[in-house]
Scaffold this motif. Sequence first.
Motif, PDB file in Angstrom:
ATOM      1  N   ILE A   1      78.334 -39.042  91.302  1.00 59.72           N
ATOM      2  CA  ILE A   1      77.893 -37.950  92.175  1.00 59.72           C
ATOM      3  C   ILE A   1      77.285 -38.557  93.443  1.00 59.72           C
ATOM      4  CG2 ILE A   1      76.364 -35.954  92.386  1.00 59.72           C
ATOM      5  CD1 ILE A   1      78.497 -35.509  90.310  1.00 59.72           C
ATOM      6  N   ASP A   2      77.858 -38.198  94.600  1.00 61.82           N
ATOM      7  CA  ASP A   2      77.359 -38.707  95.883  1.00 61.82           C
ATOM      8  C   ASP A   2      76.260 -37.846  96.472  1.00 61.82           C
ATOM      9  OD1 ASP A   2      79.068 -40.833  95.771  1.00 61.82           O
ATOM     10  OD2 ASP A   2      80.521 -40.015  97.184  1.00 61.82           O
ATOM     11  N   GLY A   3      76.197 -36.574  96.082  1.00 55.60           N
ATOM     12  CA  GLY A   3      75.186 -35.692  96.641  1.00 55.60           C
ATOM     13  C   GLY A   3      75.281 -34.297  96.057  1.00 55.60           C
ATOM     14  N   VAL A   4      74.493 -33.403  96.659  1.00 52.84           N
ATOM     15  CA  VAL A   4      74.376 -32.040  96.148  1.00 52.84           C
ATOM     16  C   VAL A   4      74.579 -31.063  97.307  1.00 52.84           C
ATOM     17  CG1 VAL A   4      72.815 -30.359  95.067  1.00 52.84           C
ATOM     18  CG2 VAL A   4      72.799 -32.736  94.317  1.00 52.84           C
ATOM     19  N   ILE A   5      75.272 -29.984  97.021  1.00 53.02           N
ATOM     20  CA  ILE A   5      75.403 -28.879  97.964  1.00 53.02           C
ATOM     21  C   ILE A   5      74.705 -27.678  97.341  1.00 53.02           C
ATOM     22  CG2 ILE A   5      76.975 -27.310  99.153  1.00 53.02           C
ATOM     23  CD1 ILE A   5      79.056 -29.610  99.018  1.00 53.02           C
ATOM     24  N   LEU A   6      73.636 -27.218  97.987  1.00 50.78           N
ATOM     25  CA  LEU A   6      72.907 -26.033  97.521  1.00 50.78           C
ATOM     26  C   LEU A   6      73.423 -24.826  98.279  1.00 50.78           C
ATOM     27  CD1 LEU A   6      69.126 -27.014  97.373  1.00 50.78           C
ATOM     28  CD2 LEU A   6      70.653 -26.592  95.481  1.00 50.78           C
ATOM     29  N   GLN A   7      73.970 -23.880  97.580  1.00 50.71           N
ATOM     30  CA  GLN A   7      74.423 -22.629  98.193  1.00 50.71           C
ATOM     31  C   GLN A   7      73.355 -21.588  97.897  1.00 50.71           C
ATOM     32  OE1 GLN A   7      78.366 -21.535  97.061  1.00 50.71           O
ATOM     33  NE2 GLN A   7      78.332 -19.650  98.244  1.00 50.71           N
ATOM     34  N   MET A   8      72.671 -21.155  98.944  1.00 49.40           N
ATOM     35  CA  MET A   8      71.503 -20.293  98.774  1.00 49.40           C
ATOM     36  C   MET A   8      71.707 -18.943  99.435  1.00 49.40           C
ATOM     37  SD  MET A   8      68.704 -23.174  99.743  1.00 49.40           S
ATOM     38  CE  MET A   8      69.734 -23.894 101.002  1.00 49.40           C
ATOM     39  N   SER A   9      70.904 -18.005  99.001  1.00 48.58           N
ATOM     40  CA  SER A   9      70.891 -16.673  99.589  1.00 48.58           C
ATOM     41  C   SER A   9      69.569 -16.018  99.222  1.00 48.58           C
ATOM     42  CB  SER A   9      72.047 -15.829  99.066  1.00 48.58           C
ATOM     43  OG  SER A   9      71.996 -14.535  99.610  1.00 48.58           O
ATOM     44  N   ALA A  10      69.188 -15.063 100.008  1.00 53.65           N
ATOM     45  CA  ALA A  10      67.956 -14.327  99.710  1.00 53.65           C
ATOM     46  C   ALA A  10      68.174 -13.305  98.601  1.00 53.65           C
ATOM     47  CB  ALA A  10      67.452 -13.634 100.976  1.00 53.65           C
TER      48      ALA A  10
ATOM     49  N   TYR B   1      73.442 -24.571 102.306  1.00 56.95           N
ATOM     50  CA  TYR B   1      74.210 -23.525 102.975  1.00 56.95           C
ATOM     51  C   TYR B   1      73.594 -22.194 102.585  1.00 56.95           C
ATOM     52  CZ  TYR B   1      77.821 -20.167 104.096  1.00 56.95           C
ATOM     53  OH  TYR B   1      78.482 -19.079 104.600  1.00 56.95           O
ATOM     54  N   ALA B   2      73.352 -21.349 103.574  1.00 56.55           N
ATOM     55  CA  ALA B   2      72.772 -20.036 103.280  1.00 56.55           C
ATOM     56  C   ALA B   2      73.428 -18.997 104.170  1.00 56.55           C
ATOM     57  CB  ALA B   2      71.269 -20.058 103.519  1.00 56.55           C
ATOM     58  N   ASP B   3      73.693 -17.829 103.599  1.00 58.85           N
ATOM     59  CA  ASP B   3      74.229 -16.728 104.403  1.00 58.85           C
ATOM     60  C   ASP B   3      73.116 -15.769 104.819  1.00 58.85           C
ATOM     61  OD1 ASP B   3      73.733 -15.673 101.942  1.00 58.85           O
ATOM     62  OD2 ASP B   3      75.718 -14.809 101.657  1.00 58.85           O
ATOM     63  N   THR B   4      72.109 -15.636 103.982  1.00 59.82           N
ATOM     64  CA  THR B   4      70.908 -14.879 104.328  1.00 59.82           C
ATOM     65  C   THR B   4      69.707 -15.688 103.865  1.00 59.82           C
ATOM     66  OG1 THR B   4      70.875 -13.671 102.234  1.00 59.82           O
ATOM     67  CG2 THR B   4      72.016 -12.616 104.079  1.00 59.82           C
ATOM     68  N   MET B   5      68.631 -15.575 104.609  1.00 52.15           N
ATOM     69  CA  MET B   5      67.476 -16.388 104.263  1.00 52.15           C
ATOM     70  C   MET B   5      66.201 -15.607 104.523  1.00 52.15           C
ATOM     71  SD  MET B   5      66.655 -20.285 105.401  1.00 52.15           S
ATOM     72  CE  MET B   5      68.357 -20.684 105.207  1.00 52.15           C
TER      73      MET B   5
ATOM     74  N   ALA C   1      61.699 -16.047 103.601  1.00 52.70           N
ATOM     75  CA  ALA C   1      60.703 -17.115 103.560  1.00 52.70           C
ATOM     76  C   ALA C   1      60.795 -17.961 102.284  1.00 52.70           C
ATOM     77  CB  ALA C   1      59.307 -16.531 103.738  1.00 52.70           C
ATOM     78  N   PRO C   2      60.902 -17.357 101.082  1.00 48.50           N
ATOM     79  CA  PRO C   2      61.019 -18.200  99.889  1.00 48.50           C
ATOM     80  C   PRO C   2      62.286 -19.064  99.891  1.00 48.50           C
ATOM     81  CG  PRO C   2      60.342 -15.999  99.260  1.00 48.50           C
ATOM     82  CD  PRO C   2      60.709 -15.942 100.708  1.00 48.50           C
ATOM     83  N   THR C   3      63.399 -18.514 100.355  1.00 48.20           N
ATOM     84  CA  THR C   3      64.631 -19.289 100.414  1.00 48.20           C
ATOM     85  C   THR C   3      64.492 -20.430 101.423  1.00 48.20           C
ATOM     86  OG1 THR C   3      65.852 -17.285  99.879  1.00 48.20           O
ATOM     87  CG2 THR C   3      67.133 -19.133 100.696  1.00 48.20           C
ATOM     88  N   TYR C   4      63.800 -20.159 102.529  1.00 51.05           N
ATOM     89  CA  TYR C   4      63.575 -21.210 103.522  1.00 51.05           C
ATOM     90  C   TYR C   4      62.682 -22.315 102.954  1.00 51.05           C
ATOM     91  CZ  TYR C   4      62.459 -23.626 107.815  1.00 51.05           C
ATOM     92  OH  TYR C   4      62.310 -24.586 108.766  1.00 51.05           O
ATOM     93  N   PHE C   5      61.761 -21.962 102.082  1.00 54.15           N
ATOM     94  CA  PHE C   5      60.910 -22.942 101.419  1.00 54.15           C
ATOM     95  C   PHE C   5      61.769 -23.963 100.669  1.00 54.15           C
ATOM     96  CE2 PHE C   5      58.732 -24.093  97.406  1.00 54.15           C
ATOM     97  CZ  PHE C   5      57.681 -24.834  97.923  1.00 54.15           C
ATOM     98  N   LEU C   6      62.812 -23.499 100.010  1.00 53.79           N
ATOM     99  CA  LEU C   6      63.723 -24.394  99.307  1.00 53.79           C
ATOM    100  C   LEU C   6      64.653 -25.099 100.295  1.00 53.79           C
ATOM    101  CD1 LEU C   6      64.972 -25.547  96.740  1.00 53.79           C
ATOM    102  CD2 LEU C   6      66.361 -23.485  96.576  1.00 53.79           C
ATOM    103  N   ALA C   7      65.157 -24.368 101.268  1.00 52.68           N
ATOM    104  CA  ALA C   7      66.128 -24.931 102.209  1.00 52.68           C
ATOM    105  C   ALA C   7      65.523 -26.030 103.075  1.00 52.68           C
ATOM    106  CB  ALA C   7      66.689 -23.818 103.094  1.00 52.68           C
TER     107      ALA C   7
END
Length: 173
Positions: A87-96, A125-129, A131-137
């Motif tokens: 595994i070279d890395g991680v892609i986090l797909q996030m949304s609010a 990657y986020a389509d909507t964000m 404050a809590p999602t931004y905390f993770l992002a």
Amino acid sequence: MPKFLRSVAASLVALVVFLVVVLGGVILKLDSQAEIKDHSWLHVDLYGDITEYDPPSGLLGQVTGGDALTLQKILENLDKAVVDDRIDGVILQMSATHNAGMAKLEEIRLAVQRVQAAGKKVYGYADTMDAPTYFLAAVCDELYMPPSGYMGFTGFARTSPHIKGVLDKLGVN
């Protein structure tokens, strides 16, 4: 007597069919293990409900593996990415649209930091964000959002009730 023999034969046929279906499900489950090739990326999809753990589902749930995205599965997969050289890395797909509170997001954030400490990149990657999602992002190495994405950030707040006067009147120290 012929009715009894037909009943026994039908029961045996039903039992054999049931066993074939169960064994087929187990074989399909065992064959569904994804092969991880060198230079792969772990994709963590944080859309939808994120429960703490798998709800009890009995034998059928264990055979099928369940579809629920759980905090435990997310953390286990991130910890596996730390030690897996394929595994070279991680892609986090996030949304609010998730239901994760700040405690769950903080646990995921700490796991992401462990991945980064292992020298692996984490892209968000986020389509909507919100404050809590931004905390993770904010912990991601890079963050991507489409032009049509929405970011609603009103900030964090911390309040505390001021009840010293009431407690003084009640004689509470």
